[in-house]
Design an enzyme around this catalytic site. Structure first.
Site, PDB file in Angstrom:
ATOM      1  N   ASP A   6       0.734  -1.292   0.002  1.00 21.33           N
ATOM      2  CA  ASP A   6       0.058   0.022   0.098  1.00 21.33           C
ATOM      3  C   ASP A   6       0.791   1.268   0.067  1.00 21.33           C
ATOM      4  OD1 ASP A   6      -2.753   1.715   0.659  1.00 21.33           O
ATOM      5  OD2 ASP A   6      -3.337  -0.294   1.088  1.00 21.33           O
ATOM      6  N   HIS A  16      -3.919   6.336   2.705  1.00 21.68           N
ATOM      7  CA  HIS A  16      -4.502   5.014   2.147  1.00 21.68           C
ATOM      8  C   HIS A  16      -4.247   3.863   2.878  1.00 21.68           C
ATOM      9  CE1 HIS A  16      -5.700   1.808  -0.602  1.00 21.68           C
ATOM     10  NE2 HIS A  16      -6.734   2.657  -0.877  1.00 21.68           N
ATOM     11  N   SER A  48     -11.334  -0.633  -1.271  1.00 17.65           N
ATOM     12  CA  SER A  48     -10.101  -0.706  -0.348  1.00 17.65           C
ATOM     13  C   SER A  48     -10.329  -1.036   1.107  1.00 17.65           C
ATOM     14  CB  SER A  48      -9.329   0.606  -0.411  1.00 17.65           C
ATOM     15  OG  SER A  48      -8.534   0.429  -1.802  1.00 17.65           O
TER      16      SER A  48
END
EC number: 3.4.21.-
Length: 461
Positions: free
Chosen positions: A149, A194, A402
């Site tokens: 990620d 994220h 996600s």
């Protein structure tokens, strides 16, 4: 006569010199581009690019794959003179595709206890049967979950089980455009907020609870502040497998183009990037890891050629095929998103024989219906979006596939510990599908795969 011969020789030499000078000058002025290369022998490849003064920008030795930066003329010369080079294509990049909404609200819950935040985690309460699955968790947690990620804020008070961070982003970042990227292998900063969101869904253990609180998490950083090369993602999967992670979460991807009818070395598709990703996933499986991937966030039927080809501006008559990657690759557990009513999220990709299972990733339906002001003021955000850890050390609401995939990754790690399935990925997946998935009558295969995640059912003997 001798003078005439001398003149002819002089003229020929002058023309040769001018041609060489022109060729050299054009080479200097040629635009440099990035290419992905698959080769046979590492030593031969290294010698070849060194001889032609071609820059090596990235390499994955395990996959016999690399990225180079060069001109078209040098690239053509490399291909023609080197049988060691198997395939070459312009490098494909990827980007995080979450729909980001500036809420104007960050939750700083220092004054509140974990119970208060768990009350706001409607998604986690659903899949854990109001937290009952936590009581069924194994006493000793040995399984490890990797995140490929954008990095993580490992100093977040709820993410104390972050163990290892590997930075896969090279010096100067994406194609030399990020001067603040040092290439330091331990650099962790989550510039996109994220990876920190994803980590919270897996193993947060504090004010916020992940599906597997306190599970060991290892982060393989493949983003700076811009895009990521797909080869960095493949490298992250390889390194995660080499580090003996039991589950590898990949909540990112791209629509990769592959033309199976094209047999040329120099490609106009993305075969090298596609094959590297598939080989990395196969490599991980052989090492005993399970790769979990989120589907794309475009709400399209990936099996409809016209729909998916549109994402890459291709017409439906081409021999090229577009793949939602890595979600649509082999040996991947593919996860889609459902909303607060357990119906497919409007942004979640779908298709026949595509999805393995669904779990909650939230929705923006009420935002689209009522607008941002009402969405914030009337509590629609809290009703439909998922609360998770933020890179600023606080908490934030967000929606996307996600946030669905990591719930499955955390649950798989629980199953591996509970039923002692270390290094048995196929057995673990088979049992997971039997015990950890619930299917409602309306859940058809095309939109919901085998059904929705039920962590309590998975752990209950």
């Amino acid at each position: 006569m001798n003078k005439f011969k001398f003149f002819i020789v002089f003229l020929i030499l002058s023309l040769v010199f001018l041609q060489n000078e022109y060729a050299f000058g054009s080479s200097l002025n040629e635009e440099l581009s990035y290419y992905s290369v698959e080769y046979d022998n590492a030593k031969t490849f290294k010698e070849s690019i060194k001889q032609k003064n071609i820059e090596l920008t990235y390499k994955i030795p395990e996959l016999h794959t690399a990225q180079i930066k060069t001109s078209k003329s040098k690239l053509n010369s490399l291909i023609k003179s080197n049988k060691n080079v198997k395939f070459v294509n312009p490098t494909c990049s990827t980007c995080v595709v979450e729909k980001s909404v500036k809420t104007g609200k960050n939750l700083n819950n220092k004054k509140n206890g974990s119970h208060d935040l768990f009350d706001r985690q409607w998604d986690m309460r659903k899949i854990t049967n109001e937290g009952k699955s936590y009581k069924l968790s194994p006493d000793r947690k040995k399984a490890k979950v990797a995140l490929v990620d954008s990095g993580v804020n490992s100093s977040h008070t709820d993410l104390k089980s972050i163990n290892k961070i590997v930075n896969e982003v090279p010096k100067n970042g994406f194609r030399g455009s990020e001067n603040d990227e040092s290439g330091n292998k331990n650099f962790e900063e989550d510039k996109l907020n994220h990876g920190t969101l994803v980590a919270g869904q897996i193993g947060a253990n504090g004010n916020l609870k992940g599906v597997n609180p306190g599970v060991e998490m290892n982060v393989y950083r493949v983003f700076g502040s811009k895009k990521s090369e797909m080869l960095w993602v493949s490298k992250g999967i390889i390194d995660a497998a080499n580090d003996d992670n039991d589950v590898i979460n990949v909540s990112l991807g791209n629509y990769l183009i592959k033309d199976n009818q094209n047999k040329k070395k120099l490609r106009d598709d993305e075969k090298v990037d596609y094959d590297a990703l598939q080989k990395a996933i196969n490599y991980a499986q052989k090492k005993g890891s399970i790769v979990v991937a989120a589907v794309g966030n475009d709400g399209i039927n990936v099996k409809k050629v016209k729909e998916i080809n549109k994402k890459r501006n291709l017409n439906s008559k081409t021999s090229k095929k577009v793949y939602d990657s890595p979600a649509n690759l082999n040996n991947v557990m593919t996860v889609g998103s459902i909303d607060d009513n357990d119906y497919i999220s409007e942004f979640s990709n779908y298709g026949n024989n595509f999805i393995d299972l669904m779990t909650i990733g939230g929705s923006y339906k009420l935002l689209d219906k009522y607008g941002k002001d009402a969405w914030l003021e009337k509590g629609y955000m809290q009703k439909q979006s998922v609360l998770s850890t933020s890179s600023n050390g606080r908490y934030i609401y967000q929606s996307g596939t996600s946030l669905a995939a990591p719930k499955v990754s955390g649950a798989l790690a629980l199953e591996i510990d509970k039923y002692q399935l270390k290094d048995q990925p196929e057995t673990a997946i088979e049992l997971f599908k039997k015990k950890g998935i619930e299917k409602e009558k309306y859940m058809d295969k095309k939109h919901y795969g085998n059904g929705k995640l039920d962590v309590y059912k998975l752990l209950k003997e």
